[in-house]
Design a protein around this motif. Structure first.
Motif, PDB file in Angstrom:
ATOM      1  N   MET A  96      -3.048   0.847  -3.585  1.00  0.00           N
ATOM      2  CA  MET A  96      -2.155   1.970  -3.901  1.00  0.00           C
ATOM      3  C   MET A  96      -2.918   3.128  -4.532  1.00  0.00           C
ATOM      4  N   VAL A  97      -3.802   2.806  -5.457  1.00  0.00           N
ATOM      5  CA  VAL A  97      -4.521   3.860  -6.174  1.00  0.00           C
ATOM      6  C   VAL A  97      -5.521   4.559  -5.257  1.00  0.00           C
ATOM      7  N   ILE A  98      -6.175   3.792  -4.407  1.00  0.00           N
ATOM      8  CA  ILE A  98      -7.078   4.408  -3.436  1.00  0.00           C
ATOM      9  C   ILE A  98      -6.296   5.368  -2.547  1.00  0.00           C
ATOM     10  N   GLU A  99      -5.173   4.916  -2.002  1.00  0.00           N
ATOM     11  CA  GLU A  99      -4.372   5.769  -1.124  1.00  0.00           C
ATOM     12  C   GLU A  99      -3.826   6.985  -1.861  1.00  0.00           C
ATOM     13  N   ALA A 100      -3.409   6.801  -3.103  1.00  0.00           N
ATOM     14  CA  ALA A 100      -2.912   7.938  -3.886  1.00  0.00           C
ATOM     15  C   ALA A 100      -3.998   8.990  -4.066  1.00  0.00           C
ATOM     16  N   SER A 101      -5.231   8.541  -4.223  1.00  0.00           N
ATOM     17  CA  SER A 101      -6.326   9.479  -4.470  1.00  0.00           C
ATOM     18  C   SER A 101      -6.808  10.183  -3.209  1.00  0.00           C
ATOM     19  N   VAL A 102      -6.637   9.568  -2.043  1.00  0.00           N
ATOM     20  CA  VAL A 102      -7.130  10.196  -0.813  1.00  0.00           C
ATOM     21  C   VAL A 102      -6.018  10.802   0.043  1.00  0.00           C
ATOM     22  N   SER A 103      -4.775  10.520  -0.279  1.00  0.00           N
ATOM     23  CA  SER A 103      -3.659  11.027   0.520  1.00  0.00           C
ATOM     24  C   SER A 103      -3.552  12.546   0.402  1.00  0.00           C
ATOM     25  N   SER A 104      -3.157  13.174   1.492  1.00  0.00           N
ATOM     26  CA  SER A 104      -2.945  14.623   1.476  1.00  0.00           C
ATOM     27  C   SER A 104      -1.478  14.974   1.236  1.00  0.00           C
ATOM     28  N   LEU A 105      -0.623  13.962   1.033  1.00  0.00           N
ATOM     29  CA  LEU A 105       0.799  14.225   0.794  1.00  0.00           C
ATOM     30  C   LEU A 105       0.975  14.994  -0.508  1.00  0.00           C
ATOM     31  N   GLU A 106       1.767  16.037  -0.471  1.00  0.00           N
ATOM     32  CA  GLU A 106       2.020  16.850  -1.660  1.00  0.00           C
ATOM     33  C   GLU A 106       3.427  16.670  -2.206  1.00  0.00           C
ATOM     34  N   ASN A 107       4.339  16.175  -1.384  1.00  0.00           N
ATOM     35  CA  ASN A 107       5.711  15.938  -1.842  1.00  0.00           C
ATOM     36  C   ASN A 107       5.744  14.642  -2.642  1.00  0.00           C
ATOM     37  N   ALA A 113       7.086   6.971  -1.843  1.00  0.00           N
ATOM     38  CA  ALA A 113       7.526   6.051  -0.788  1.00  0.00           C
ATOM     39  C   ALA A 113       6.329   5.474  -0.035  1.00  0.00           C
ATOM     40  N   TYR A 114       5.356   6.319   0.267  1.00  0.00           N
ATOM     41  CA  TYR A 114       4.156   5.890   0.970  1.00  0.00           C
ATOM     42  C   TYR A 114       3.381   4.853   0.146  1.00  0.00           C
ATOM     43  N   LEU A 115       3.223   5.106  -1.151  1.00  0.00           N
ATOM     44  CA  LEU A 115       2.493   4.180  -2.008  1.00  0.00           C
ATOM     45  C   LEU A 115       3.204   2.841  -2.129  1.00  0.00           C
ATOM     46  N   THR A 116       4.518   2.869  -2.114  1.00  0.00           N
ATOM     47  CA  THR A 116       5.287   1.622  -2.147  1.00  0.00           C
ATOM     48  C   THR A 116       4.978   0.788  -0.908  1.00  0.00           C
ATOM     49  N   THR A 117       4.959   1.424   0.238  1.00  0.00           N
ATOM     50  CA  THR A 117       4.633   0.727   1.487  1.00  0.00           C
ATOM     51  C   THR A 117       3.206   0.186   1.463  1.00  0.00           C
ATOM     52  N   ILE A 118       2.264   1.006   1.013  1.00  0.00           N
ATOM     53  CA  ILE A 118       0.864   0.577   0.936  1.00  0.00           C
ATOM     54  C   ILE A 118       0.724  -0.627   0.009  1.00  0.00           C
ATOM     55  N   GLY A 119       1.378  -0.581  -1.130  1.00  0.00           N
ATOM     56  CA  GLY A 119       1.312  -1.693  -2.082  1.00  0.00           C
ATOM     57  C   GLY A 119       1.841  -2.985  -1.490  1.00  0.00           C
ATOM     58  N   GLN A 120       2.941  -2.890  -0.772  1.00  0.00           N
ATOM     59  CA  GLN A 120       3.520  -4.074  -0.142  1.00  0.00           C
ATOM     60  C   GLN A 120       2.607  -4.614   0.954  1.00  0.00           C
ATOM     61  N   GLN A 121       2.024  -3.727   1.736  1.00  0.00           N
ATOM     62  CA  GLN A 121       1.150  -4.154   2.829  1.00  0.00           C
ATOM     63  C   GLN A 121      -0.163  -4.756   2.324  1.00  0.00           C
ATOM     64  N   ALA A 122      -0.539  -4.436   1.093  1.00  0.00           N
ATOM     65  CA  ALA A 122      -1.794  -4.939   0.546  1.00  0.00           C
ATOM     66  C   ALA A 122      -1.697  -6.401   0.116  1.00  0.00           C
ATOM     67  N   VAL A 123      -0.468  -6.914   0.026  1.00  0.00           N
ATOM     68  CA  VAL A 123      -0.273  -8.300  -0.389  1.00  0.00           C
ATOM     69  C   VAL A 123      -0.058  -9.148   0.855  1.00  0.00           C
ATOM     70  N   GLU A 124      -0.999 -10.021   1.096  1.00  0.00           N
ATOM     71  CA  GLU A 124      -0.950 -10.825   2.315  1.00  0.00           C
ATOM     72  C   GLU A 124      -1.740 -12.116   2.108  1.00  0.00           C
ATOM     73  N   MET A 125      -1.208 -13.214   2.584  1.00  0.00           N
ATOM     74  CA  MET A 125      -1.943 -14.470   2.523  1.00  0.00           C
ATOM     75  C   MET A 125      -3.031 -14.444   3.605  1.00  0.00           C
ATOM     76  N   ILE A 126      -4.246 -14.719   3.210  1.00  0.00           N
ATOM     77  CA  ILE A 126      -5.376 -14.695   4.132  1.00  0.00           C
ATOM     78  C   ILE A 126      -5.630 -16.114   4.636  1.00  0.00           C
ATOM     79  N   GLU A 127      -5.698 -16.244   5.925  1.00  0.00           N
ATOM     80  CA  GLU A 127      -5.966 -17.547   6.532  1.00  0.00           C
ATOM     81  C   GLU A 127      -7.228 -17.458   7.376  1.00  0.00           C
ATOM     82  N   LEU A 128      -7.919 -18.551   7.480  1.00  0.00           N
ATOM     83  CA  LEU A 128      -9.102 -18.601   8.331  1.00  0.00           C
ATOM     84  C   LEU A 128      -8.673 -18.525   9.789  1.00  0.00           C
ATOM     85  N   PRO A 129      -9.427 -17.809  10.590  1.00  0.00           N
ATOM     86  CA  PRO A 129      -9.094 -17.761  12.016  1.00  0.00           C
ATOM     87  C   PRO A 129      -9.376 -19.120  12.651  1.00  0.00           C
ATOM     88  N   GLU A 130      -8.590 -19.441  13.660  1.00  0.00           N
ATOM     89  CA  GLU A 130      -8.844 -20.698  14.370  1.00  0.00           C
ATOM     90  C   GLU A 130      -9.992 -20.475  15.343  1.00  0.00           C
TER      91      GLU A 130
END
Length: 139
Positions: A96-107, A113-130
């Motif tokens: 979230m903080v990385i995106e907040a610092s590089v985003s060009s959004l001014e509104n 809203a964008y940061l909320t989405t980024i934060g949610q997408q950053a949480v993911e269970m990582i599994e080894l590929p088969e």
């Protein structure tokens, strides 16, 4: 004009997330930190945030707080009544903080809203590929 950014957390999480973001993207001149110490309590945390908000004036600002319902987030939410240009997002994480610092959004609303989405997408269970037995991992 890009919204100001304030990171708020219990302990040093905000400070260290700020430092990690700077390591990745460089200087964060548009960001500030409120690190709540155990002895700060509600009133001490309010005083820290108030000092930053008064200095920033009427500028659009997004606070990313560590934990919904925790004192830093509650203090930020209370400030929204006095500062109509203030938005609060919980769930502080590095993405979230990385995106907040590089985003060009001014509104401020679009960025929150964008940061909320980024934060949610950053949480993911990582599994080894088969892999086939013959593939294995390359070294």
């Amino acid at each position: 004009m890009k919204p100001k950014l304030i990171l708020m957390s219990h302990g040093n999480m905000a400070k260290e997330t700020f430092a990690s973001t700077q390591m990745i993207v460089g200087d964060l001149a548009n960001a500030e930190i409120v690190s709540m110490k155990a002895e700060d309590g509600l009133s001490g945390t309010q005083a820290k945030l108030q000092a930053i908000l008064q200095k920033n004036g009427d500028v659009s600002t997004i606070i990313i707080a560590d934990l919904k319902g925790g004192t830093p987030c509650n203090v930020a939410m209370m400030a929204m009544g006095t500062y109509p240009q203030l938005r609060v997002v919980s769930g502080l994480n590095l993405a979230m903080v990385i995106e907040a610092s590089v985003s060009s959004l001014e509104n401020v609303d679009e960025l929150a809203a964008y940061l909320t989405t980024i934060g949610q997408q950053a949480v993911e269970m990582i599994e080894l590929p088969e892999l086939d037995e013959e593939e294995g991992f390359e070294e």
